[in-house]
Design a protein around this motif. Structure first.
Motif, PDB file in Angstrom:
ATOM      1  N   UNK A   1      36.322   4.311 -36.657  1.00  0.00           N
ATOM      2  CA  UNK A   1      36.254   3.510 -35.444  1.00  0.00           C
ATOM      3  C   UNK A   1      37.571   3.489 -34.669  1.00  0.00           C
ATOM      4  N   UNK A   2      38.626   4.135 -35.210  1.00  0.00           N
ATOM      5  CA  UNK A   2      39.956   4.104 -34.591  1.00  0.00           C
ATOM      6  C   UNK A   2      40.355   5.500 -34.111  1.00  0.00           C
ATOM      7  N   UNK A   3      41.209   5.585 -33.060  1.00  0.00           N
ATOM      8  CA  UNK A   3      41.442   6.873 -32.396  1.00  0.00           C
ATOM      9  C   UNK A   3      42.599   7.724 -32.899  1.00  0.00           C
ATOM     10  N   UNK A   4      43.460   7.178 -33.785  1.00  0.00           N
ATOM     11  CA  UNK A   4      44.644   7.940 -34.169  1.00  0.00           C
ATOM     12  C   UNK A   4      44.757   8.081 -35.689  1.00  0.00           C
ATOM     13  N   UNK A   5      45.205   9.257 -36.113  1.00  0.00           N
ATOM     14  CA  UNK A   5      45.464   9.501 -37.540  1.00  0.00           C
ATOM     15  C   UNK A   5      46.914   9.123 -37.818  1.00  0.00           C
ATOM     16  N   UNK A   6      47.140   7.925 -38.370  1.00  0.00           N
ATOM     17  CA  UNK A   6      48.513   7.433 -38.508  1.00  0.00           C
ATOM     18  C   UNK A   6      49.171   7.894 -39.806  1.00  0.00           C
ATOM     19  N   UNK A   7      48.395   8.176 -40.832  1.00  0.00           N
ATOM     20  CA  UNK A   7      48.956   8.654 -42.097  1.00  0.00           C
ATOM     21  C   UNK A   7      47.956   9.593 -42.745  1.00  0.00           C
ATOM     22  N   UNK A   8      48.402  10.822 -43.026  1.00  0.00           N
ATOM     23  CA  UNK A   8      47.494  11.852 -43.531  1.00  0.00           C
ATOM     24  C   UNK A   8      48.144  12.581 -44.694  1.00  0.00           C
ATOM     25  N   UNK A   9      47.385  12.763 -45.766  1.00  0.00           N
ATOM     26  CA  UNK A   9      47.894  13.466 -46.946  1.00  0.00           C
ATOM     27  C   UNK A   9      46.873  14.516 -47.367  1.00  0.00           C
ATOM     28  N   UNK A  10      47.346  15.752 -47.556  1.00  0.00           N
ATOM     29  CA  UNK A  10      46.456  16.864 -47.845  1.00  0.00           C
ATOM     30  C   UNK A  10      46.919  17.629 -49.079  1.00  0.00           C
ATOM     31  N   UNK A  11      45.951  18.106 -49.874  1.00  0.00           N
ATOM     32  CA  UNK A  11      46.211  19.009 -50.995  1.00  0.00           C
ATOM     33  C   UNK A  11      45.504  20.328 -50.691  1.00  0.00           C
ATOM     34  N   UNK A  12      46.253  21.416 -50.836  1.00  0.00           N
ATOM     35  CA  UNK A  12      45.741  22.750 -50.534  1.00  0.00           C
ATOM     36  C   UNK A  12      45.430  23.461 -51.846  1.00  0.00           C
ATOM     37  N   UNK A  13      44.153  23.756 -52.074  1.00  0.00           N
ATOM     38  CA  UNK A  13      43.729  24.283 -53.369  1.00  0.00           C
ATOM     39  C   UNK A  13      43.463  25.782 -53.370  1.00  0.00           C
ATOM     40  N   UNK A  14      43.026  26.290 -52.251  1.00  0.00           N
ATOM     41  CA  UNK A  14      42.822  27.742 -52.141  1.00  0.00           C
ATOM     42  C   UNK A  14      42.863  28.110 -50.665  1.00  0.00           C
ATOM     43  N   UNK A  15      43.246  29.350 -50.349  1.00  0.00           N
ATOM     44  CA  UNK A  15      43.322  29.750 -48.939  1.00  0.00           C
ATOM     45  C   UNK A  15      41.952  29.723 -48.272  1.00  0.00           C
ATOM     46  N   UNK A  16      41.939  29.314 -47.024  1.00  0.00           N
ATOM     47  CA  UNK A  16      40.733  29.421 -46.204  1.00  0.00           C
ATOM     48  C   UNK A  16      40.859  30.661 -45.331  1.00  0.00           C
ATOM     49  N   UNK A  17      39.719  31.231 -44.973  1.00  0.00           N
ATOM     50  CA  UNK A  17      39.698  32.441 -44.158  1.00  0.00           C
ATOM     51  C   UNK A  17      38.968  32.141 -42.855  1.00  0.00           C
ATOM     52  N   UNK A  18      39.047  33.075 -41.912  1.00  0.00           N
ATOM     53  CA  UNK A  18      38.353  32.900 -40.640  1.00  0.00           C
ATOM     54  C   UNK A  18      36.844  32.892 -40.859  1.00  0.00           C
ATOM     55  N   UNK A  19      36.148  32.109 -40.039  1.00  0.00           N
ATOM     56  CA  UNK A  19      34.702  32.066 -40.128  1.00  0.00           C
ATOM     57  C   UNK A  19      34.173  30.684 -40.429  1.00  0.00           C
ATOM     58  N   UNK A  20      32.951  30.622 -40.893  1.00  0.00           N
ATOM     59  CA  UNK A  20      32.258  29.349 -41.097  1.00  0.00           C
ATOM     60  C   UNK A  20      32.914  28.504 -42.177  1.00  0.00           C
ATOM     61  N   UNK A  21      32.963  27.200 -41.920  1.00  0.00           N
ATOM     62  CA  UNK A  21      33.472  26.233 -42.892  1.00  0.00           C
ATOM     63  C   UNK A  21      32.679  24.943 -42.749  1.00  0.00           C
ATOM     64  N   UNK A  22      32.575  24.215 -43.838  1.00  0.00           N
ATOM     65  CA  UNK A  22      31.948  22.895 -43.840  1.00  0.00           C
ATOM     66  C   UNK A  22      33.025  21.844 -44.016  1.00  0.00           C
ATOM     67  N   UNK A  23      32.930  20.779 -43.247  1.00  0.00           N
ATOM     68  CA  UNK A  23      33.884  19.674 -43.337  1.00  0.00           C
ATOM     69  C   UNK A  23      33.104  18.390 -43.583  1.00  0.00           C
ATOM     70  N   UNK A  24      33.505  17.649 -44.598  1.00  0.00           N
ATOM     71  CA  UNK A  24      32.865  16.376 -44.932  1.00  0.00           C
ATOM     72  C   UNK A  24      33.868  15.254 -44.734  1.00  0.00           C
ATOM     73  N   UNK A  25      33.449  14.193 -44.054  1.00  0.00           N
ATOM     74  CA  UNK A  25      34.290  13.020 -43.824  1.00  0.00           C
ATOM     75  C   UNK A  25      33.567  11.782 -44.360  1.00  0.00           C
ATOM     76  N   UNK A  26      34.220  11.086 -45.280  1.00  0.00           N
ATOM     77  CA  UNK A  26      33.630   9.900 -45.908  1.00  0.00           C
ATOM     78  C   UNK A  26      34.529   8.699 -45.637  1.00  0.00           C
ATOM     79  N   UNK A  27      34.002   7.697 -44.976  1.00  0.00           N
ATOM     80  CA  UNK A  27      34.781   6.489 -44.701  1.00  0.00           C
ATOM     81  C   UNK A  27      34.848   5.659 -45.975  1.00  0.00           C
TER      82      UNK A  27
END
Length: 269
Positions: free
Chosen positions: A50-76
């Motif tokens: 419900x809010x417009x800005x990403x004020x704090x974001x933390x990411x873990x990179x597990x394997x390289x992504x390549x060009x093309x189709x991807x699925x993104x899931x967002x869970x509140x």
């Protein structure tokens, strides 16, 4: 709409699920740039929040992504009046490539900082060097045609290995390239996750450019940026046993600190 806007666009597939078409223009070698992936995932988090800005974001990179189709899931995970927390995951072929947790809120664009670190002293952008350490400008890879990078003379000399005992620090400017809409492209806040991870690994000053995969990256949005080129300073505090840290601070054209990031990465290879 800029190419960056279309390259990070999502299509809703189901409740909290989105599809993306990862743009090959944001490849670094054979892998998608991590900042670009964070920007795609941020769009999903903001769509779910419900809010417009990403004020704090933390990411873990597990394997390289390549060009093309991807699925993104967002869970509140929690939606409060001032802060909502969203868990995001980007997958290809059913395998998670990146996972993240994003805290969203609303930052007052007119807020005046009580205190903020000043931007580094740097000459105007037109007196800096546009440079990609992997190739000359004429033959630069597609990524550097998407994201324009300019370095001060000292940083340029470090990247070229012309300074003995170099300090792992780089200073310059970064913005969406002119052919993709330029530094005044709409909604510069959406560019911030790419800006903090668009630069060559700071350990490049110790040798030729090598891929240095990020393991974890956390970044904070500190203010709403004004349209225009962003000033950056990146540095490492320790390079040890095949690992290094990298801190990137970013200021907008008014000299306001707008983003801070910290990552742990494997040494270049």
């Amino acid at each position: 709409m800029t190419r960056f806007d279309s390259a990070t666009a999502l299509a809703a597939a189901a409740d909290g699920h989105y599809t993306a078409d990862l743009d090959p223009g944001y490849l670094i070698g054979k892998a998608m740039n991590g900042g670009y992936l964070m920007a795609v995932m941020q769009r999903a988090a903001l769509a779910a929040s419900p809010h417009p800005h990403a004020v704090s974001s933390s990411f873990h990179f597990m394997r390289p992504a390549v060009a093309g189709a991807a699925d993104v899931e967002a869970t509140v995970l929690k939606a409060g009046r001032t802060v909502a927390t969203v868990r995001v995951a980007l997958r290809q072929d059913g395998k998670e490539c990146v996972t993240g947790t994003i805290a969203t809120a609303e930052i007052d664009s007119g807020a005046v900082p009580e205190y903020a670190a000043a931007a580094p002293q740097a000459p105007p952008l037109d007196r800096c060097r546009r440079y990609d350490p992997r190739a000359d400008v004429e033959n630069a890879p597609a990524f550097t045609r998407r994201v324009a990078q300019f370095y001060t003379e000292d940083s340029w000399q470090r990247l070229l290995g012309r300074i003995a005992d170099p300090v792992p620090e780089l200073v310059g400017y970064v913005h969406i390239s002119e052919e993709d809409g330029g530094p005044s492209a709409d909604d510069p806040a959406l560019f911030l996750p790419l800006a903090v991870d668009a630069l060559p690994p700071v350990v490049t000053v110790f040798g030729a450019w090598r891929w240095a995969p990020t393991v974890e990256l956390t970044w904070h949005m500190r203010a709403v940026p004004q349209p225009g080129p962003l000033t950056f300073r990146s540095r490492a505090d320790a390079v040890n046993d095949g690992w290094f840290d990298e801190t990137v601070d970013v200021w907008d054209v008014k000299g306001t600190l707008v983003a801070q990031s910290r990552q742990l990465a494997r040494g270049g290879r």
